[in-house]
Design a protein around this motif. Sequence first.
Motif, PDB file in Angstrom:
ATOM      1  N   LEU A  75       1.176  -1.299  -0.338  1.00 26.37           N
ATOM      2  CA  LEU A  75       0.235   0.095  -0.086  1.00 26.37           C
ATOM      3  C   LEU A  75       0.529   0.934  -0.166  1.00 26.37           C
ATOM      4  CD1 LEU A  75      -2.846  -1.352   2.333  1.00 26.37           C
ATOM      5  CD2 LEU A  75      -2.510  -0.505  -0.124  1.00 26.37           C
ATOM      6  N   LEU A  76       2.222   1.191   1.043  1.00 29.80           N
ATOM      7  CA  LEU A  76       2.908   2.290   0.325  1.00 29.80           C
ATOM      8  C   LEU A  76       3.705   2.676  -0.360  1.00 29.80           C
ATOM      9  CD1 LEU A  76       4.123   4.688   2.728  1.00 29.80           C
ATOM     10  CD2 LEU A  76       6.268   2.292   3.294  1.00 29.80           C
ATOM     11  N   ILE A  77       4.119   1.553  -1.130  1.00 25.77           N
ATOM     12  CA  ILE A  77       4.273   1.299  -2.540  1.00 25.77           C
ATOM     13  C   ILE A  77       3.057   1.969  -3.481  1.00 25.77           C
ATOM     14  CG2 ILE A  77       5.166   0.525  -4.709  1.00 25.77           C
ATOM     15  CD1 ILE A  77       6.820  -1.264  -2.761  1.00 25.77           C
ATOM     16  N   PHE A  78       2.222   1.631  -3.517  1.00 20.50           N
ATOM     17  CA  PHE A  78       1.018   2.380  -4.486  1.00 20.50           C
ATOM     18  C   PHE A  78       0.789   4.038  -4.349  1.00 20.50           C
ATOM     19  CE2 PHE A  78      -3.703   3.220  -4.776  1.00 20.50           C
ATOM     20  CZ  PHE A  78      -3.624   3.312  -5.882  1.00 20.50           C
ATOM     21  N   PHE A  79       1.096   4.512  -3.047  1.00 22.08           N
ATOM     22  CA  PHE A  79       0.272   5.441  -2.897  1.00 22.08           C
ATOM     23  C   PHE A  79       1.256   6.930  -2.974  1.00 22.08           C
ATOM     24  CE2 PHE A  79      -2.700   3.751   0.646  1.00 22.08           C
ATOM     25  CZ  PHE A  79      -3.282   3.828  -0.522  1.00 22.08           C
ATOM     26  N   ILE A  80       2.884   6.197  -2.834  1.00 19.11           N
ATOM     27  CA  ILE A  80       4.117   6.917  -3.781  1.00 19.11           C
ATOM     28  C   ILE A  80       4.143   7.185  -4.448  1.00 19.11           C
ATOM     29  CG2 ILE A  80       6.431   6.724  -3.499  1.00 19.11           C
ATOM     30  CD1 ILE A  80       6.345   5.571  -0.540  1.00 19.11           C
ATOM     31  N   THR A  81       3.200   6.045  -5.895  1.00 18.57           N
ATOM     32  CA  THR A  81       3.444   5.782  -6.937  1.00 18.57           C
ATOM     33  C   THR A  81       2.208   6.951  -7.566  1.00 18.57           C
ATOM     34  OG1 THR A  81       4.593   3.649  -7.072  1.00 18.57           O
ATOM     35  CG2 THR A  81       3.074   4.003  -9.218  1.00 18.57           C
ATOM     36  N   VAL A  82       0.910   6.717  -6.863  1.00 17.14           N
ATOM     37  CA  VAL A  82      -0.288   7.407  -7.759  1.00 17.14           C
ATOM     38  C   VAL A  82       0.786   9.225  -7.092  1.00 17.14           C
ATOM     39  CG1 VAL A  82      -2.241   7.996  -7.040  1.00 17.14           C
ATOM     40  CG2 VAL A  82      -1.928   5.232  -6.994  1.00 17.14           C
ATOM     41  N   THR A  83       1.003   9.365  -6.409  1.00 14.50           N
ATOM     42  CA  THR A  83       0.844  10.806  -6.009  1.00 14.50           C
ATOM     43  C   THR A  83       2.678  11.159  -7.013  1.00 14.50           C
ATOM     44  OG1 THR A  83       1.066  10.145  -3.490  1.00 14.50           O
ATOM     45  CG2 THR A  83       2.312  12.122  -4.178  1.00 14.50           C
ATOM     46  N   GLN A  84       3.266  10.680  -7.286  1.00 22.53           N
ATOM     47  CA  GLN A  84       4.524  11.154  -8.747  1.00 22.53           C
ATOM     48  C   GLN A  84       3.521  10.976  -9.624  1.00 22.53           C
ATOM     49  OE1 GLN A  84       7.438   7.788  -7.873  1.00 22.53           O
ATOM     50  NE2 GLN A  84       8.159   9.058  -6.351  1.00 22.53           N
ATOM     51  N   VAL A  85       2.306  10.615 -10.571  1.00 23.59           N
ATOM     52  CA  VAL A  85       2.131  10.715 -11.393  1.00 23.59           C
ATOM     53  C   VAL A  85       1.446  11.252 -11.140  1.00 23.59           C
ATOM     54  CG1 VAL A  85       0.306   9.027 -12.301  1.00 23.59           C
ATOM     55  CG2 VAL A  85       1.868   7.819 -11.994  1.00 23.59           C
ATOM     56  N   SER A  86       0.623  11.993 -10.243  1.00 27.41           N
ATOM     57  CA  SER A  86      -0.545  13.079 -10.492  1.00 27.41           C
ATOM     58  C   SER A  86       0.218  14.409 -10.166  1.00 27.41           C
ATOM     59  CB  SER A  86      -1.011  13.145  -9.158  1.00 27.41           C
ATOM     60  OG  SER A  86      -0.569  13.687  -7.498  1.00 27.41           O
ATOM     61  N   GLU A  87       1.331  14.161  -9.464  1.00 24.52           N
ATOM     62  CA  GLU A  87       2.115  15.368  -9.732  1.00 24.52           C
ATOM     63  C   GLU A  87       2.770  15.726 -10.763  1.00 24.52           C
ATOM     64  OE1 GLU A  87       2.603  18.344  -7.219  1.00 24.52           O
ATOM     65  OE2 GLU A  87       1.271  16.948  -6.255  1.00 24.52           O
ATOM     66  N   THR A  88       2.874  14.348 -11.582  1.00 34.22           N
ATOM     67  CA  THR A  88       4.008  14.717 -13.540  1.00 34.22           C
ATOM     68  C   THR A  88       2.642  15.982 -13.842  1.00 34.22           C
ATOM     69  OG1 THR A  88       4.977  12.144 -13.043  1.00 34.22           O
ATOM     70  CG2 THR A  88       4.539  13.212 -14.945  1.00 34.22           C
ATOM     71  N   ASN A  89       1.777  15.540 -14.143  1.00 34.25           N
ATOM     72  CA  ASN A  89       0.784  16.350 -14.837  1.00 34.25           C
ATOM     73  C   ASN A  89       0.389  17.903 -14.443  1.00 34.25           C
ATOM     74  OD1 ASN A  89      -0.391  14.009 -15.932  1.00 34.25           O
ATOM     75  ND2 ASN A  89      -1.846  14.079 -14.499  1.00 34.25           N
ATOM     76  N   ARG A  90       1.539  18.269 -13.781  1.00 33.37           N
ATOM     77  CA  ARG A  90       1.290  19.760 -13.238  1.00 33.37           C
ATOM     78  C   ARG A  90       2.678  20.243 -13.165  1.00 33.37           C
ATOM     79  NH1 ARG A  90      -2.500  21.161  -9.878  1.00 33.37           N
ATOM     80  NH2 ARG A  90      -4.378  19.230  -9.374  1.00 33.37           N
ATOM     81  N   GLU A  91       2.887  20.775 -14.072  1.00 39.18           N
ATOM     82  CA  GLU A  91       4.394  21.971 -14.415  1.00 39.18           C
ATOM     83  C   GLU A  91       4.312  23.074 -13.740  1.00 39.18           C
ATOM     84  OE1 GLU A  91       7.748  21.939 -17.227  1.00 39.18           O
ATOM     85  OE2 GLU A  91       6.115  20.629 -16.505  1.00 39.18           O
ATOM     86  N   GLN A  92       5.312  23.288 -13.162  1.00 40.27           N
ATOM     87  CA  GLN A  92       5.425  24.358 -13.060  1.00 40.27           C
ATOM     88  C   GLN A  92       5.470  25.460 -13.451  1.00 40.27           C
ATOM     89  OE1 GLN A  92       5.230  23.782  -9.687  1.00 40.27           O
ATOM     90  NE2 GLN A  92       7.271  23.711  -8.709  1.00 40.27           N
ATOM     91  N   VAL A  93       4.327  26.645 -13.775  1.00 36.73           N
ATOM     92  CA  VAL A  93       3.681  27.255 -14.031  1.00 36.73           C
ATOM     93  C   VAL A  93       3.347  29.222 -12.582  1.00 36.73           C
ATOM     94  CG1 VAL A  93       3.693  26.213 -16.228  1.00 36.73           C
ATOM     95  CG2 VAL A  93       1.106  26.542 -14.801  1.00 36.73           C
ATOM     96  N   SER A  94       3.737  29.820 -13.172  1.00 39.81           N
ATOM     97  CA  SER A  94       2.744  30.385 -12.510  1.00 39.81           C
ATOM     98  C   SER A  94       1.524  31.413 -12.737  1.00 39.81           C
ATOM     99  CB  SER A  94       3.403  32.076 -12.575  1.00 39.81           C
ATOM    100  OG  SER A  94       3.650  32.907 -11.766  1.00 39.81           O
ATOM    101  N   LEU A  95       0.640  30.527 -12.252  1.00 36.98           N
ATOM    102  CA  LEU A  95      -1.064  30.972 -12.251  1.00 36.98           C
ATOM    103  C   LEU A  95      -1.587  32.212 -11.642  1.00 36.98           C
ATOM    104  CD1 LEU A  95      -1.873  27.562 -11.350  1.00 36.98           C
ATOM    105  CD2 LEU A  95      -1.854  28.025 -13.998  1.00 36.98           C
ATOM    106  N   PRO A  96      -2.178  32.757 -12.643  1.00 43.90           N
ATOM    107  CA  PRO A  96      -2.790  33.341 -12.207  1.00 43.90           C
ATOM    108  C   PRO A  96      -4.004  33.847 -10.968  1.00 43.90           C
ATOM    109  CG  PRO A  96      -4.127  33.329 -14.248  1.00 43.90           C
ATOM    110  CD  PRO A  96      -2.871  32.271 -14.014  1.00 43.90           C
ATOM    111  N   GLU A  97      -3.712  34.647 -10.197  1.00 42.88           N
ATOM    112  CA  GLU A  97      -4.495  34.880  -8.590  1.00 42.88           C
ATOM    113  C   GLU A  97      -5.810  35.629  -8.691  1.00 42.88           C
ATOM    114  OE1 GLU A  97      -2.634  36.395  -5.287  1.00 42.88           O
ATOM    115  OE2 GLU A  97      -0.868  34.952  -5.697  1.00 42.88           O
TER     116      GLU A  97
END
Length: 138
Positions: free
Chosen positions: A26-48
């Motif tokens: 379960l620990l490995i599963f949640f670490i993997t899922v967290t990394q995949v969801s963070e991959t989709n978010r590029e570091q961009v400065s979004l408007p507030e």
Amino acid sequence: MRLSKKRVQHTKGMDITPMIDIVFLLLIFFITVTQVSETNREQVSLPELKGSEDQKRTSLVVNVRENGQIVVAGNEMEVADVAFLVGKELETNGGDPGLVTVVVRIDQRATCQTPNALVTQLASQGITKIRLAVQVPQ
């Protein structure tokens, strides 16, 4: 003469090895899922801007950098490549554009040329659920 040995009686306990294995899986599963969801978010400065709703499940997350580059899941792409990905997403949803939601995350310093071309392409494919991501001011 035979000496009798004392027999030691072992108490039967619970074997926790399978439970430890499951916890590690379960620990490995949640670490993997967290990394995949963070991959989709590029570091961009979004408007507030105060958003109207929290993020819901999306089919595709498209990031537009300050220089106009389009990034999807860590890969730089062109508008035509994004159109191909959306076409594949349409196929998996039975060709119904109402089931495909695209989140466009645009850097606040970017020009509107690339996002306009992207939204025009998505609209030509029948995608009506296009959400623009913003950052909630503190």
